[in-house]
Design a protein around this motif. Sequence first.
Motif, PDB file in Angstrom:
ATOM      1  N   LEU A 116       0.821  -1.202   0.000  1.00 38.07           N
ATOM      2  CA  LEU A 116       0.000   0.000   0.000  1.00 38.07           C
ATOM      3  C   LEU A 116       0.863   1.263   0.000  1.00 38.07           C
ATOM      4  N   THR A 117       0.397   2.285  -0.707  1.00 34.64           N
ATOM      5  CA  THR A 117       1.020   3.588  -0.605  1.00 34.64           C
ATOM      6  C   THR A 117       0.568   4.237   0.705  1.00 34.64           C
ATOM      7  N   GLU A 118       1.166   5.355   1.061  1.00 35.35           N
ATOM      8  CA  GLU A 118       0.778   6.042   2.291  1.00 35.35           C
ATOM      9  C   GLU A 118      -0.693   6.453   2.250  1.00 35.35           C
ATOM     10  N   ARG A 119      -1.120   6.994   1.094  1.00 33.24           N
ATOM     11  CA  ARG A 119      -2.529   7.371   0.967  1.00 33.24           C
ATOM     12  C   ARG A 119      -3.426   6.133   0.848  1.00 33.24           C
ATOM     13  N   GLY A 120      -2.857   5.055   0.311  1.00 31.66           N
ATOM     14  CA  GLY A 120      -3.603   3.806   0.265  1.00 31.66           C
ATOM     15  C   GLY A 120      -3.906   3.279   1.648  1.00 31.66           C
ATOM     16  N   GLU A 121      -2.926   3.381   2.554  1.00 35.38           N
ATOM     17  CA  GLU A 121      -3.122   2.970   3.954  1.00 35.38           C
ATOM     18  C   GLU A 121      -4.247   3.773   4.599  1.00 35.38           C
ATOM     19  N   ALA A 122      -4.245   5.087   4.357  1.00 34.39           N
ATOM     20  CA  ALA A 122      -5.286   5.940   4.936  1.00 34.39           C
ATOM     21  C   ALA A 122      -6.658   5.605   4.359  1.00 34.39           C
ATOM     22  N   PHE A 123      -6.701   5.353   3.045  1.00 32.66           N
ATOM     23  CA  PHE A 123      -7.979   5.040   2.387  1.00 32.66           C
ATOM     24  C   PHE A 123      -8.515   3.683   2.820  1.00 32.66           C
ATOM     25  N   LEU A 124      -7.596   2.771   3.188  1.00 29.94           N
ATOM     26  CA  LEU A 124      -7.999   1.417   3.572  1.00 29.94           C
ATOM     27  C   LEU A 124      -8.899   1.421   4.803  1.00 29.94           C
ATOM     28  N   LYS A 125      -8.673   2.350   5.727  1.00 31.45           N
ATOM     29  CA  LYS A 125      -9.485   2.396   6.940  1.00 31.45           C
ATOM     30  C   LYS A 125     -10.961   2.573   6.599  1.00 31.45           C
ATOM     31  N   ALA A 126     -11.258   3.483   5.695  1.00 28.85           N
ATOM     32  CA  ALA A 126     -12.647   3.687   5.281  1.00 28.85           C
ATOM     33  C   ALA A 126     -13.140   2.504   4.452  1.00 28.85           C
ATOM     34  N   ALA A 127     -12.251   1.950   3.618  1.00 28.02           N
ATOM     35  CA  ALA A 127     -12.637   0.820   2.772  1.00 28.02           C
ATOM     36  C   ALA A 127     -13.028  -0.395   3.602  1.00 28.02           C
ATOM     37  N   CYS A 128     -12.322  -0.610   4.704  1.00 29.74           N
ATOM     38  CA  CYS A 128     -12.650  -1.749   5.572  1.00 29.74           C
ATOM     39  C   CYS A 128     -14.038  -1.592   6.187  1.00 29.74           C
ATOM     40  N   ASN A 129     -14.403  -0.368   6.532  1.00 26.67           N
ATOM     41  CA  ASN A 129     -15.746  -0.124   7.064  1.00 26.67           C
ATOM     42  C   ASN A 129     -16.806  -0.426   6.009  1.00 26.67           C
ATOM     43  N   VAL A 130     -16.530  -0.017   4.771  1.00 29.56           N
ATOM     44  CA  VAL A 130     -17.460  -0.298   3.669  1.00 29.56           C
ATOM     45  C   VAL A 130     -17.563  -1.800   3.452  1.00 29.56           C
ATOM     46  N   TYR A 131     -16.407  -2.471   3.452  1.00 30.58           N
ATOM     47  CA  TYR A 131     -16.380  -3.920   3.242  1.00 30.58           C
ATOM     48  C   TYR A 131     -17.205  -4.638   4.304  1.00 30.58           C
ATOM     49  N   ALA A 132     -17.022  -4.249   5.565  1.00 28.54           N
ATOM     50  CA  ALA A 132     -17.761  -4.883   6.657  1.00 28.54           C
ATOM     51  C   ALA A 132     -19.261  -4.632   6.518  1.00 28.54           C
ATOM     52  N   SER A 133     -19.636  -3.422   6.135  1.00 24.36           N
ATOM     53  CA  SER A 133     -21.055  -3.092   5.999  1.00 24.36           C
ATOM     54  C   SER A 133     -21.700  -3.864   4.850  1.00 24.36           C
ATOM     55  N   VAL A 134     -21.000  -3.943   3.717  1.00 29.34           N
ATOM     56  CA  VAL A 134     -21.531  -4.685   2.568  1.00 29.34           C
ATOM     57  C   VAL A 134     -21.662  -6.166   2.894  1.00 29.34           C
ATOM     58  N   ALA A 135     -20.615  -6.728   3.541  1.00 27.90           N
ATOM     59  CA  ALA A 135     -20.650  -8.147   3.903  1.00 27.90           C
ATOM     60  C   ALA A 135     -21.792  -8.436   4.867  1.00 27.90           C
ATOM     61  N   ALA A 136     -22.011  -7.533   5.828  1.00 30.88           N
ATOM     62  CA  ALA A 136     -23.101  -7.718   6.786  1.00 30.88           C
ATOM     63  C   ALA A 136     -24.450  -7.632   6.089  1.00 30.88           C
ATOM     64  N   ALA A 137     -24.588  -6.708   5.157  1.00 30.48           N
ATOM     65  CA  ALA A 137     -25.852  -6.567   4.429  1.00 30.48           C
ATOM     66  C   ALA A 137     -26.138  -7.789   3.575  1.00 30.48           C
ATOM     67  N   GLU A 138     -25.100  -8.308   2.917  1.00 30.63           N
ATOM     68  CA  GLU A 138     -25.285  -9.506   2.088  1.00 30.63           C
ATOM     69  C   GLU A 138     -25.669 -10.709   2.940  1.00 30.63           C
ATOM     70  N   ALA A 139     -24.980 -10.865   4.079  1.00 27.36           N
ATOM     71  CA  ALA A 139     -25.287 -11.988   4.967  1.00 27.36           C
ATOM     72  C   ALA A 139     -26.700 -11.872   5.529  1.00 27.36           C
ATOM     73  N   LEU A 140     -27.093 -10.657   5.926  1.00 27.98           N
ATOM     74  CA  LEU A 140     -28.432 -10.455   6.459  1.00 27.98           C
ATOM     75  C   LEU A 140     -29.486 -10.744   5.397  1.00 27.98           C
ATOM     76  N   ALA A 141     -29.238 -10.297   4.165  1.00 27.35           N
ATOM     77  CA  ALA A 141     -30.188 -10.563   3.079  1.00 27.35           C
ATOM     78  C   ALA A 141     -30.349 -12.059   2.848  1.00 27.35           C
ATOM     79  N   ALA A 142     -29.219 -12.776   2.903  1.00 27.34           N
ATOM     80  CA  ALA A 142     -29.278 -14.230   2.712  1.00 27.34           C
ATOM     81  C   ALA A 142     -30.067 -14.895   3.829  1.00 27.34           C
ATOM     82  N   GLN A 143     -29.861 -14.433   5.067  1.00 33.55           N
ATOM     83  CA  GLN A 143     -30.591 -15.000   6.198  1.00 33.55           C
ATOM     84  C   GLN A 143     -32.081 -14.675   6.110  1.00 33.55           C
ATOM     85  N   LEU A 144     -32.415 -13.431   5.773  1.00 34.76           N
ATOM     86  CA  LEU A 144     -33.826 -13.030   5.684  1.00 34.76           C
ATOM     87  C   LEU A 144     -34.534 -13.771   4.553  1.00 34.76           C
ATOM     88  N   ARG A 145     -33.802 -14.021   3.470  1.00 35.63           N
ATOM     89  CA  ARG A 145     -34.376 -14.739   2.341  1.00 35.63           C
ATOM     90  C   ARG A 145     -34.800 -16.148   2.751  1.00 35.63           C
TER      91      ARG A 145
END
Length: 290
Positions: free
Chosen positions: A59-88
């Motif tokens: 990672l570049t220095e700015r890549g490291e900084a951007f990763l923090k926000a990206a991980c939050n997005v990743y966790a939220s998307v994964a949780a939404a997908e898992a919840l959708a699968a469970q609700l289905r």
Amino acid sequence: MKLDPRTITQFAVIAEERSFTKAAERLRVAQPWLSARLRKLEDQIGFPLFIRSTRNVTLTERGEAFLKAACNVYASVAAAEALAAQLRRRDERRLRLGTPPYSNQIAQRRNLIDRFASVYPAVSVELDVGWTPALIERVRSGDLDIAFVLGGVEDPDLEVNVLCRIGVEMMMSQSDPLATRSTLSPADLKGRSIAVFTRALHPSLFDELFAPLANSGAELIQVPEMSAAILAQVQGPRRLIAFQFSFSVATTDEPIVSRSFEMKQKVPFSLLRRRGISTPLNQSFWDLAL
């Protein structure tokens, strides 16, 4: 500037794997397509995220900084997908369980499934066999309700219930000099050839179990599964020794015996599910385990 959440999650996976090839395998996409997606993201945000070389990706220095926000997005998307699968599947009368190979020999697993089946006879219990890393990913995605797994699991997104701890044994010829001992240490196996499971099936558990053997001077021979050919080598002049978990199906060949292997701690056998997401059947099975 509007960013595509899927591209951001793909960036997070690349950063975690430190490899476009491994990330593509994990995401089940073509590596050139993934590389093109990442370049498009870099063009959109206006700065490079990675320093690429023929051997690794950092990672570049700015890549490291951007990763923090990206991980939050990743966790939220994964949780939404898992919840959708469970609700289905909320109204389905089936429970999908992941389980390691041969684990029907473990009393805690066998009794728990039998008890659930007796309490909920109208529910179809489906068992999918696999190794822990693959089962974890399927629980994360919502493809499995719950999974039985071998080895330690430390993941804030997953709830873990340790059911028991499993020992390790070494199979050898009854005529092997080591067969006279009740317990073997790594030092006892110096210079010996040991048949073990393939590292790719469970890298962290492989390293935990077999690093002491390799460090003591044993030769590790990775095999996809125990077979008649391996057992023949155990009994043959090569005097091969074969690893197995204590719950593995014992051989009926009298010339082969099993001896306990000395470990710092036994391997945890646990039940896990995605934290905060469950269906009534999922919760019922979990409650029975508790």
